[in-house]
Design a protein around this motif. Structure first.
Motif, mmCIF file in Angstrom:
data_model
loop_
_atom_site.group_PDB
_atom_site.id
_atom_site.type_symbol
_atom_site.label_atom_id
_atom_site.label_comp_id
_atom_site.label_asym_id
_atom_site.label_seq_id
_atom_site.Cartn_x
_atom_site.Cartn_y
_atom_site.Cartn_z
ATOM 1 N N UNK A 139 0.903 -1.065 0.031
ATOM 2 C CA UNK A 139 -0.252 -0.156 0.031
ATOM 3 C C UNK A 139 0.946 1.387 0.001
ATOM 4 N N UNK A 140 1.969 1.205 0.665
ATOM 5 C CA UNK A 140 2.929 2.312 0.672
ATOM 6 C C UNK A 140 3.518 2.480 -0.686
ATOM 7 N N UNK A 141 3.902 1.568 -1.623
ATOM 8 C CA UNK A 141 4.321 1.560 -2.871
ATOM 9 C C UNK A 141 3.268 2.282 -3.786
ATOM 10 N N UNK A 142 1.872 2.026 -3.595
ATOM 11 C CA UNK A 142 0.969 2.748 -4.297
ATOM 12 C C UNK A 142 1.022 4.381 -4.033
ATOM 13 N N UNK A 143 1.188 4.723 -2.666
ATOM 14 C CA UNK A 143 1.120 5.848 -2.614
ATOM 15 C C UNK A 143 2.451 6.657 -2.995
ATOM 16 N N UNK A 144 3.504 5.842 -3.229
ATOM 17 C CA UNK A 144 4.790 6.365 -3.653
ATOM 18 C C UNK A 144 4.731 6.559 -5.174
ATOM 19 N N UNK A 145 4.082 5.618 -6.038
ATOM 20 C CA UNK A 145 3.872 5.664 -7.203
ATOM 21 C C UNK A 145 3.103 6.834 -7.636
ATOM 22 N N UNK A 146 2.042 7.215 -6.930
ATOM 23 C CA UNK A 146 1.239 8.340 -7.047
ATOM 24 C C UNK A 146 2.153 9.603 -7.099
ATOM 25 N N UNK A 147 2.865 9.500 -5.860
ATOM 26 C CA UNK A 147 3.397 10.796 -5.624
ATOM 27 C C UNK A 147 4.473 11.202 -6.805
ATOM 28 N N UNK A 148 5.292 9.967 -7.089
ATOM 29 C CA UNK A 148 6.511 10.442 -8.033
ATOM 30 C C UNK A 148 6.057 10.418 -9.339
ATOM 31 N N UNK A 149 4.819 10.138 -9.610
ATOM 32 C CA UNK A 149 4.223 10.330 -11.330
ATOM 33 C C UNK A 149 4.239 11.882 -11.521
ATOM 34 N N UNK A 150 5.177 11.973 -12.447
ATOM 35 C CA UNK A 150 5.281 13.581 -12.859
ATOM 36 C C UNK A 150 3.944 14.360 -13.381
ATOM 37 N N UNK A 151 3.040 13.484 -13.796
ATOM 38 C CA UNK A 151 1.744 13.666 -14.707
ATOM 39 C C UNK A 151 0.785 13.613 -13.713
ATOM 40 N N UNK A 152 0.792 13.274 -12.459
ATOM 41 C CA UNK A 152 -0.331 13.414 -11.551
ATOM 42 C C UNK A 152 -0.540 14.696 -10.951
ATOM 43 N N UNK A 153 -1.619 15.486 -11.630
ATOM 44 C CA UNK A 153 -2.043 16.782 -11.345
ATOM 45 C C UNK A 153 -2.401 16.913 -9.721
ATOM 46 N N UNK A 154 -2.693 15.756 -9.071
ATOM 47 C CA UNK A 154 -3.229 15.875 -7.708
ATOM 48 C C UNK A 154 -1.996 16.282 -6.793
ATOM 49 N N UNK A 155 -0.939 16.088 -7.102
ATOM 50 C CA UNK A 155 0.224 16.054 -6.254
ATOM 51 C C UNK A 155 0.978 17.686 -6.068
#
Length: 313
Positions: A139-155
């Motif tokens: 579950x932490x890897x999911x959060x890390x993947x979202x955070x490190x996605x440069x195209x994730x506008x929500x971050x």
């Protein structure tokens, strides 16, 4: 009226006609018969109670089995979702080759790898090992993947092409107090025209740089992420020339054991890499994996094992 009651009435009416020994014998027999009837009643009750308990146990075991099957199905589904975080089919590049794989020791793991085309000239790559394994680490890897996605506008926005700034942001976003976990990471960027690689290593196993002559560890390191041990993240720069390869891996490789409980270790990895230095990207990772399989002698891995290879043709 029971047989015993009738017998007692008959005895009572004709007791004066019986001798004392006969009367004592008859009374003793009647007492034994009464005990036998009582024991039969107790036995019937025990049998009935046991049957009811068996029914309850069967129902409970069936419910446990159904719940266990649901858990297994949920874990398998979560494992498939986690695999979706890993690199999908990458564009073919004329001058570069890439190879990766993740082998969790369970249905879900704490390893995460990715390589992402950022723009026409720059790619981002990283390899992460979250402490522990199983659902919590996954579950932490999911959060890390979202955070490190440069195209994730929500971050929150930061410079994804700066490894040092990225690790600084990770340290702020993933404190131990919040997740009760920490992780190691190598985060880097690849500039395609020049082959220049910038990367930060936070307590992760040293990457291997392999060329046609030798294999060496890139021995730059920073503290683990999550414990707030530093705010001064140091970067390393290397250049991938023709036939150079950068091999990143998790400690599931070096800490794998054989039947003598010996670890594969960094020395064996370095020796294997040096003997395989002239192989192409795909041949190299296949040979490293075969070396590990031969060493472990069929022993199941105790930890997740992942790698990411960047190479220049």
């Amino acid at each position: 009226m029971t047989g015993n009651n009738r017998l007692f009435r008959l005895l009572d009416s004709g007791a004066d006609k019986l001798s004392a020994p006969m009367l004592d014998g008859i009374l003793e027999a009647c007492a034994e018969l009464a005990d036998l009837n009582l024991n039969n009643d107790i036995l019937k009750q025990l049998v009935n109670d046991y049957a009811q308990l068996e029914q309850k146990n069967y129902k409970l075991l069936r419910e446990i089995s159904e719940k266990q099957q649901t858990i297994e199905e949920d874990l398998a589904a979560a494992g498939r979702i986690q695999k979706g975080l890993f690199p999908q089919k990458l564009p073919e590049l004329e001058h570069y080759c890439f190879n990766w794989e993740c082998l969790p020791c369970d249905k879900m793991g704490g390893d995460l790898i990715n390589i992402i085309p950022y723009d026409e000239e720059n790619w981002i790559f990283y390899i992460i090992d979250v402490s522990g394994h199983g659902p919590r680490a996954a579950m932490i890897t999911v959060a890390l993947s979202q955070f490190l996605n440069p195209f994730n506008r929500g971050r929150s926005q930061f410079d994804h092409l700066s490894p040092a700034e990225t690790l600084r942001e990770l340290e702020a976003e993933f404190p131990f107090e919040r997740f009760e976990s920490f992780f190691t990471i190598v985060y880097g960027t690849l500039h395609l025209p020049s082959g220049n690689v910038r990367m930060c290593n936070a307590a992760h196993p040293f990457p291997l740089l392999i060329d046609g002559k030798s294999a060496v560890f890139v021995e730059e390191n920073n503290p683990v992420i999550g414990l707030k041990l530093t705010d001064d993240w140091q970067e390393t720069q290397i250049t991938l020339s023709e036939k150079n390869r950068l091999y990143l891996y998790t400690d599931g490789l070096t800490e794998a054991r054989n039947n003598l409980n010996e670890q594969f270790g960094e020395k064996r990895l370095l020796k294997a890499a040096e003997s395989l230095k002239n192989l192409n990207c795909n041949e190299f990772v296949t040979a490293i994996k075969s070396s590990l399989t031969d060493f472990s002698e069929g022993r199941i891995f105790d930890d997740d094992f992942s790698w990411l290879l960047l190479g220049k043709r």
